[in-house]
Structures are given as structure tokens and as C-alpha cells.
Design a protein around this motif. Structure first.
Motif, short mmCIF file in Angstrom:
data_model
loop_
_atom_site.label_atom_id
_atom_site.label_comp_id
_atom_site.label_asym_id
_atom_site.label_seq_id
_atom_site.Cartn_x
_atom_site.Cartn_y
_atom_site.Cartn_z
N GLN A 1 0.83 -1.21 0.00
CA GLN A 1 0.00 0.00 0.00
C GLN A 1 0.86 1.26 0.00
O GLN A 1 0.51 2.27 -0.60
N GLU B 1 -12.36 1.84 -4.42
CA GLU B 1 -12.43 3.29 -4.50
C GLU B 1 -13.88 3.77 -4.51
O GLU B 1 -14.20 4.81 -3.93
N GLU C 1 -9.14 -2.46 -6.99
CA GLU C 1 -8.99 -1.02 -6.83
C GLU C 1 -10.24 -0.22 -7.18
O GLU C 1 -10.67 0.64 -6.41
N GLU D 1 -2.06 -5.52 -5.92
CA GLU D 1 -2.25 -4.25 -5.24
C GLU D 1 -3.75 -3.99 -5.07
O GLU D 1 -4.51 -4.16 -6.01
N GLU D 2 -4.14 -3.59 -3.88
CA GLU D 2 -5.56 -3.26 -3.62
C GLU D 2 -6.47 -4.43 -4.00
O GLU D 2 -7.27 -4.35 -4.93
#
Length: 658
Positions: free
Chosen positions: A140, A346, A342, A383-384
Motif C-alpha cells: 500500500q 475506491e 482497486e 495491489e488493492e
């Protein structure tokens, strides 16, 4: 050279250090020309097993939980003490060593990494004594992960920590935070051990820090003003409560709160509504909700899945009356769980839900592909990416919703159209009709509404089948932060395994329906198929299948569809699977549905007096079309690779990002 060297002895797990963080930031901002900070780790909790509270006979879980919750409530700071009752951190030593590994990539990187570790504890209930939690913070924080992992495991990081522990022992430092103010020219120093508690405030401590600076430097130092707007403070931080913001900019609490509410109403900041106070962050997503800009008076939601519940929450938060109709009698219809990546995360952050989702999900740091013998053939950082059960997702998103507005067991039969093509309402399967300003069709992959509005666009079979199951099982020996996929070239199958945390797993088998014919939804038939499939797989995989309950298993037949020419007709707008069925290979079904709603509501909140609702819907289609086309193309390629994967050595991660 700066006049003052400030040695800051701290620990990632220290609640007093978390409370002190805004005041330390203020000190460093105001006296940045004079202070050089040096951070040292203290090893606050060597072992949870041997820890005993010094001044209490209470059970340690209750003692720490009560203390953390009381401090958070008193000072308006996010400290969730329930972690000690549900998932006690086993040790802070690994996180301390990790700080020194991060320090090899720069002081600013290491300080941000330290803050991320604290967020995982105080906001997300994560055990920072576990390597996978530490690695998640490193990912992160955008660290060079290969270097970080090597440094984390190195003797150098451990020795750097040990040297600081030895120095701490010589200086008789036994509590945190401890600050040593050292004048570089005179070599005079002052050790400060007082910390924020129920009886000592941060402001009191801050004033004493300034007095120490004045004494060491022989008089007051010129300072920079920290009185800036609240949004300006947020721009320098990942997130803060109002109390923390005023600790930095020294505004009146009510003034700061009003500033933040004004920015929030314009969609410029994000508000996470916690039980006692709000947690704010800058809105860095692609969307913004202008709370005062909506022109729709009421809404009908057709479908109560992921998109339906998320939309319901958005409508409620913006005071727009709605009615939700779900054809099943379940509050969390369809599916067992899914990955959030992601774009989905978000969208959830836009509504202040991301930390709650992270708290209740399992972070996946890696995708790993193995063969049927367990040999690793591919590994990649994720990632995410988190895994969450469907029930948990609906619990988090639905916590604020009043179910009096939700009617289950009712399905849309058709859109009622006037002769001029205008929408006059929705006909339900009980013969009743419903009218509203706008109709959101979120009724899934087999959308009745889509079939009526776009009859020429039909679903196509792709001959890929998927058996999905959930299991609770201990001691599998599998990594809890890995999305594992088994490539069975001999039999033309994939098996995926996704840990949900707390010994819960979702697993799935992807197969060629042309080869594996005759599968029915009978649990015994599905179990026999799964057991036969994994009979030569590693023991841990066989064990998971053997202990699974197939009565809740799901058999999917994959279908695809090219992008529609539009996502709306008059006052009816489609989103999620109703608008664009996406193959499971992409892991984008739920994520794109969430982003659809974020995009759509953002555009609706900025509707001008000159814009018709149809023009807003056209803008929504234009905004989402390229991403949806990308996901459809990616899904087609992944299906092609699946049917031909024995002919190619290339491996793609089954998560589509755009």
C-alpha cells in the motif's frame, strides 16, 4: 545543520503514540527549520502470551479494550479497542523490525509505512504481528517490495532494532512515546516521557514540548503558522478526525467541522461515519457527489444485489426516497463471496466504507499459480485486492439501510411504456405497478429489463463452467494472503482458492462443459465431480474439498455479451451485470457494478438545469463504455487462454484492471 535533534522512541502498536501523531506533525511543521526527527522503535509488546497489565487485575483483553475505547472517545480519535477482544495482536516486534527495513528506502517512506501499520491496527483490526499484514502495508505504501522483503528478513534490520533497544535500555526508557530533545551545539538534552492519557491532554503536552525547545535554544524560536484550512491539513494526511485536524491547525472545532461539511457537500472530501465521530480524507477517487445537486425526486431500484444495496445507501445518504424490489426472498441474494479490487474499493471509499470493508475482509497480497504437484509456476503482487464473503459485504453496506424500503420476493415483469415511448412505470410479478422519477435496473445477468429494452442483444454461451463452494477449515497450511490457482493441464481445468480469513475459504473449479457433461446441481453429483478432479492435487487441497458442504455450492454456466449500444432507455438506466455481463475470469462483476453506481450518482449529482435525465444517462454510458469494452475483451482473452492453456506457457492474473 538543524539546532535540535529529536529522538522519538515509539512503537507501531502504541495508542498514546497514535494520539500524539497530530501534535508531533504540528511541532515538526511549525519548527521545521530547527528540528531533525529520528524515529526509533521500542518493542512495546514482545509477546501477547506473556503480557500482563501493570496496574490492573482485569483480564488483559478487557483492560486494553476498555482503555483504548475510552481514550478514543475522550479525544475524538479512531482507536477501536475491540481488536483485543476479537483478534489480539500477538507481538509488535515484527512490525518494529519492518520499520527498519522500510527505512532503507528513505525516511519519508518509512514514516508513511509506520502510519499505515497504525491504520491497520486502529482502523482495520489487523494483526501487525503477522507478516502478511506487514507486507500489505508495504504494498500500500508503494515500497519496492522485493527489496523490502529481503531487508525485512535480513540480519541488518534485526540488528538496527536491537541496537536501538540496547540504547533504550541504557537510557532507562520504559514508556512510549519518549522524546529526547538534544541541542546539537551545546549537547544539552531533555528527556520527555509524559504521554496523552485520560488525565493529560495532547495540547498540554504540546505546550511543554515548545517550552523545552525555548529552554534549549535560549529563547523562543520563530515558527511557521499552522493555521490553514481543514482541507489543506487533509491534503497532507491519509485521514484524520476533526479533533485531530484542529490539533494541527488550531481552528475552533465547530469552524473546522463546518469547513469539512461544506467540502463534503461538494464531494471534495470523504466522510467516514464512525460511531462517535467522523473520519475525513481527501477525495482522490474519479468521482464526486454534490449532495445539493440532485434533481431526481424519488427512485425505484430493480434488483437487490451488490449494486442495488450500494445504490440504496447512496440514495439514503443523499435524502432521495427509493423503493427496492428483489425477486428472491434473501437479503444477500446470489453468490458466496468475491474479490474487491482497486476500482470497487475506491467506489466504496467514496461512501466512507473502505476501512469498514478492510476491517471485515481478508487482504490478498499475491496471486500464485501452481501445478497439480504443488510446484510454483508463477507469482505476482496484487495491489488493492481483498476477499470478502457476500454476507459480510451486505452487512457492512446495509448497516444504515432501513429495510422498510426493501421488498423481497417481488420481481419486475416489464417496463410500462406509453405509445410515445415514455416510461410510465414498472409492472411487478404480483400485478402491482410502481412509478418514480427514475428507474435503476440492476436485476443481474439475466436482466428482464435489459431483454425488454435491448432484445437484439443476447447472452452467448462460452462453454466454460464453474463450481463454487465455501468451507470453514483449520490448519490448511496455506498462505492467508495468497489467491492460489492450480493449473491442471492434463485435465483442462483450473482450481482457485481464495482465503476469506478466520479459516474461511471460497474455492472454485473452472471446467470445459463440452468435456464434463452431465453435471447437475445435485450436491452429491457435484461432490463426486470435485473429489475426482482434485484426487491427485496436494493434500491441503484434497482436504478442503473433502470437508466442504456442497448443499450451498453454486454451479455457474458462463455467458458473455458484447457492449450494449446504450445503458438507458428514457428514464430507465441499467448498471452492473444488467448493463454488461462480465465473465468471472475478470473478477470485475461486483467491482464494475460498484463503479457504475459511483459514476452514475456522481453525474446525477452534477446535473444542470439545462440537462435532461437522458443526457445524464448518455454521459454515464460514455464514461463507462471504454472500461467495459476492455473488461469484455480481457474476459474473452482469458476464456480463450483457458480453452487453449495447454498450448501456451503464458499465465495471466485472473483479475482485470483498467
Amino acid at each position: 545543520m538543524k539546532k535540535i535533534r529529536l529522538l522519538y522512541y515509539t512503537d507501531p502498536l502504541c495508542s498514546s503514540c497514535w494520539l500524539s501523531e497530530p501534535f508531533l506533525k504540528r511541532l515538526l511543521n511549525e519548527y521545521s527549520d530547527f528540528i531533525q526527527l529520528e524515529v526509533k522503535m521500542g518493542g512495546l509488546l514482545p509477546s501477547w502470551e506473556v503480557y500482563k497489565p501493570a496496574n490492573s487485575d482485569m483480564p488483559k483483553e478487557r483492560y486494553l479494550s476498555g482503555m483504548w475505547n475510552a481514550l478514543g472517545k475522550k479525544y475524538g480519535v479512531c482507536i477501536d479497542g475491540d481488536i483485543w477482544l476479537k483478534n489480539p495482536i500477538q507481538s509488535s516486534i515484527p512490525a518494529c523490525i519492518a520499520y527498519y527495513a522500510a527505512l532503507n528506502q528513505g525516511e519519508e517512506v518509512a514514516l508513511d509505512f509506520l502510519h499505515l501499520l497504525r491504520e491497520k491496527v486502529f482502523l482495520q483490526h489487523k494483526d501487525i504481528g503477522q507478516d502478511h499484514t506487514i507486507i500489505s502495508a508495504a504494498i500500500q505504501g508503494k515500497l519496492d517490495l522485493e527489496k523490502f522483503v529481503a531487508d525485512f528478513a535480513s540480519w541488518d534490520a534485526q540488528m538496527a532494532f536491537k541496537n536501538d533497544l540496547d540504547e533504550m535500555s541504557k537510557l532507562d526508557i520504559t514508556s512510549f512515546p519518549t522524546l529526547i530533545f538534544r541541542h546539537e551545539e551545546s549537547a544539552q538534552s531533555v528527556t520527555y516521557t509524559k504521554h496523552i492519557s485520560m488525565n493529560v491532554s495532547g495540547e498540554e503536552i504540546y505546550n511543554e514540548w515548545v517550552e523545552i525547545l525555548t529552554r534549549l535554544c535560549g529563547g523562543p524560536l520563530p515558527k511557521k503558522s499552522s493555521r490553514v484550512c481543514s482541507a489543506c491539513v487533509l491534503k497532507q494526511h491519509r485521514g484524520l478526525t476533526t479533533s485531530e485536524i484542529v490539533s494541527i491547525n488550531q481552528l475552533d472545532f465547530e469552524q473546522a467541522q463546518q469547513e469539512l461539511e461544506n467540502e463534503y457537500s461538494r464531494g471534495l472530501v470523504i466522510k467516514e461515519q464512525r460511531p462517535l465521530f467522523d473520519y475525513w480524507s481527501m477525495n482522490t477517487t474519479n468521482y464526486a457527489i454534490n449532495k445539493n445537486g440532485f434533481k431526481i425526486k424519488d427512485a425505484t431500484i430493480i434488483g437487490g444485489g451488490v449494486a442495488g444495496h450500494f445504490l440504496a445507501l447512496m440514495l439514503k445518504r443523499n435524502n432521495i426516497p427509493y423503493k427496492l424490489f428483489e425477486r428472491t426472498d434473501k437479503s444477500a441474494p446470489g453468490g458466496l463471496g468475491f474479490l474487491l479490487v482497486e476500482n470497487g474499493l475506491e467506489a466504496l471509499r467514496l461512501m466512507g466504507l473502505k476501512n469498514q470493508i478492510l476491517k471485515n475482509s481478508n487482504t490478498l497480497n499475491f496471486f500464485k499459480a501452481i501445478d497439480t504437484k504443488g510446484n510454483v509456476i508463477y507469482k505476482r503482487i496484487l495491489e488493492e485486492c481483498v476477499a470478502i464473503s457476500r454476507d459480510t459485504f451486505f452487512k457492512v453496506v446495509g448497516e444504515e439501510l432501513d429495510t422498510v424500503h426493501h421488498e423481497h420476493g417481488k420481481a419486475a415483469v416489464s417496463i410500462i411504456k406509453a405509445e410515445d415511448g415514455q416510461t410510465n412505470g414498472v409492472l411487478l410479478d404480483d400485478g402491482s405497478t410502481i412509478q418514480s422519477d427514475v428507474y435503476f435496473a440492476l436485476d443481474g445477468i439475466n436482466s428482464v429489463v435489459r431483454q425488454q429494452l435491448f432484445p437484439d442483444n443476447v447472452l452467448e454461451e462460452v462453454m466454460e463452467g464453474e463450481l463454487v463452494c465455501m468451507v470453514t477449515i483449520k490448519d490448511t497450511g496455506l498462505q492467508q494472503d495468497e489467491f492460489l490457482k492450480i493449473f491442471d493441464k492434463e485435465h483442462g481445468k483450473f482450481m482457485g482458492l481464495i482465503p476469506l480469513g478466520n479459516d474461511h475459504y471460497i474455492w472454485f473449479i473452472q471446467f470445459n462443459r463440452a468435456k464434463d457433461r452431465g453435471l447437475t446441481r445435485d450436491p452429491e453429483v457435484l461432490k463426486a465431480f470435485a473429489v475426482e478432479t482434485v484426487k491427485d492435487y496436494p493434500y491441503s487441497i484434497r482436504k478442503i474439498v473433502d470437508e466442504s458442504c456442497f448443499s450451498r455450492s453454486i454451479l455457474w454456466n458462463a455467458k458473455r455479451m458484447s457492449v450494449l449500444p446504450s445503458f438507458h432507455d428514457d428514464k430507465v438506466v441499467l448498471a452492473g451485470d444488467a448493463a454488461h455481463p462480465l465473465l468471472a475470469f475478470t473478477s470485475q462483476g461486483s467491482n464494475s457494478a460498484l463503479e457504475d453506481i459511483a459514476c452514475l450518482m456522481s453525474l446525477l449529482s452534477h446535473q444542470t438545469d439545462e440537462q435532461s435525465i437522458q443526457e445524464v444517462f448518455a454521459s454515464y454510458y460514455k464514461a463507462r463504455k471504454s472500461s467495459i469494452e476492455y473488461y469484455i475483451k480481457e474476459g474473452d482473452e482469458l476464456v480463450h487462454d483457458f480453452f487453449n492453456f495447454g498450448k501456451s506457457s503464458e499465465i495471466k492474473v485472473p483479475i482485470s484492471l483498467h
